[in-house]
Design a protein around this motif. Structure first.
Motif, short mmCIF file in Angstrom:
data_model
loop_
_atom_site.label_atom_id
_atom_site.label_comp_id
_atom_site.label_asym_id
_atom_site.label_seq_id
_atom_site.Cartn_x
_atom_site.Cartn_y
_atom_site.Cartn_z
N ALA A 21 0.82 -1.21 0.00
CA ALA A 21 0.00 0.00 0.00
C ALA A 21 0.86 1.26 0.00
N VAL A 22 2.03 1.21 0.62
CA VAL A 22 2.90 2.38 0.64
C VAL A 22 3.22 2.82 -0.78
N THR A 23 3.45 1.85 -1.66
CA THR A 23 3.82 2.20 -3.02
C THR A 23 2.60 2.52 -3.88
N ARG A 56 -8.29 4.00 -0.74
CA ARG A 56 -7.54 4.34 0.46
C ARG A 56 -8.08 5.67 0.96
N ALA A 57 -7.72 5.98 2.21
CA ALA A 57 -8.10 7.27 2.75
C ALA A 57 -6.99 7.79 3.65
N SER A 88 -11.57 12.21 7.40
CA SER A 88 -10.70 11.49 6.46
C SER A 88 -10.85 12.09 5.07
N ILE A 89 -9.87 11.78 4.21
CA ILE A 89 -9.90 12.22 2.81
C ILE A 89 -9.76 10.98 1.94
N ASP A 90 -10.78 10.68 1.15
CA ASP A 90 -10.78 9.47 0.34
C ASP A 90 -9.91 9.62 -0.90
N LEU A 127 -2.36 6.64 6.44
CA LEU A 127 -3.46 6.12 5.63
C LEU A 127 -4.31 5.15 6.45
N ASP A 128 -5.49 4.83 5.92
CA ASP A 128 -6.43 3.99 6.67
C ASP A 128 -5.95 2.55 6.85
#
Ligand SMILES: [Cu+2]
Length: 147
Positions: A21-23, A56-57, A88-90, A127-128
């Motif tokens: 997810a980081v990438t 992700r959010a 949160s920001i989607d 991130l979420d």
């Protein structure tokens, strides 16, 4: 013994998707506005892209240059631009979200020293899925829109 080994291996396996997810989420065109002496508040903007298959959010963040970071949105209400915190920001799967003056942004409170145009600050978003996304934001001169 085999059972114990299997249990011990679980946490490592659980971390693998987070590394992916980081990438998947990246930031570009990140910037903030310089803060004249005495001004303790500024906002950070960026375009966040999600190349992964899952939405992700952004759920929070922090930076060494300010005491607190909040997720904010700006909306026109009753003829005025009003700013308020959002939880949160989607970032849609395979899509992007733009944090821009007049819209979503990252708000820094308690800025510890003046930010000077040309400097770069680092903001780390959470991130979420628990991963962290460091963002290098260029400090720009304040122009027109966000006084
Ligand atoms: Cu704000």
């Amino acid at each position: 013994m085999a059972f114990l080994l299997a249990v011990a291996a679980l946490p490592l396996g659980a971390q693998a998707p987070a590394v992916t997810a980081v990438t998947a989420v990246t930031a570009r065109d990140a910037f903030t506005f310089e803060t004249p002496a005495g001004r303790k508040v500024t906002a950070v903007f960026a375009i966040l892209e999600n190349r992964g298959p899952a939405p992700r959010a952004v759920v929070g963040g922090a930076t060494a240059v300010a005491d607190t970071l909040e997720l904010h949105e700006m909306k026109r209400g009753g003829g005025m631009m009003q700013m308020s915190p959002v939880p949160s920001i989607d970032i849609p799967a395979g899509g992007a979200v733009a944090l821009r003056p007049g819209g979503l942004h990252l708000m820094l409170f308690g800025v510890r020293q003046p930010l000077v145009a040309g400097d770069t600050i680092t903001v780390t978003l959470t991130l979420d899925d628990g991963t962290r996304l460091p963002i290098a934001a260029e400090v720009r001169k304040r122009q027109g829109m966000m006084r």
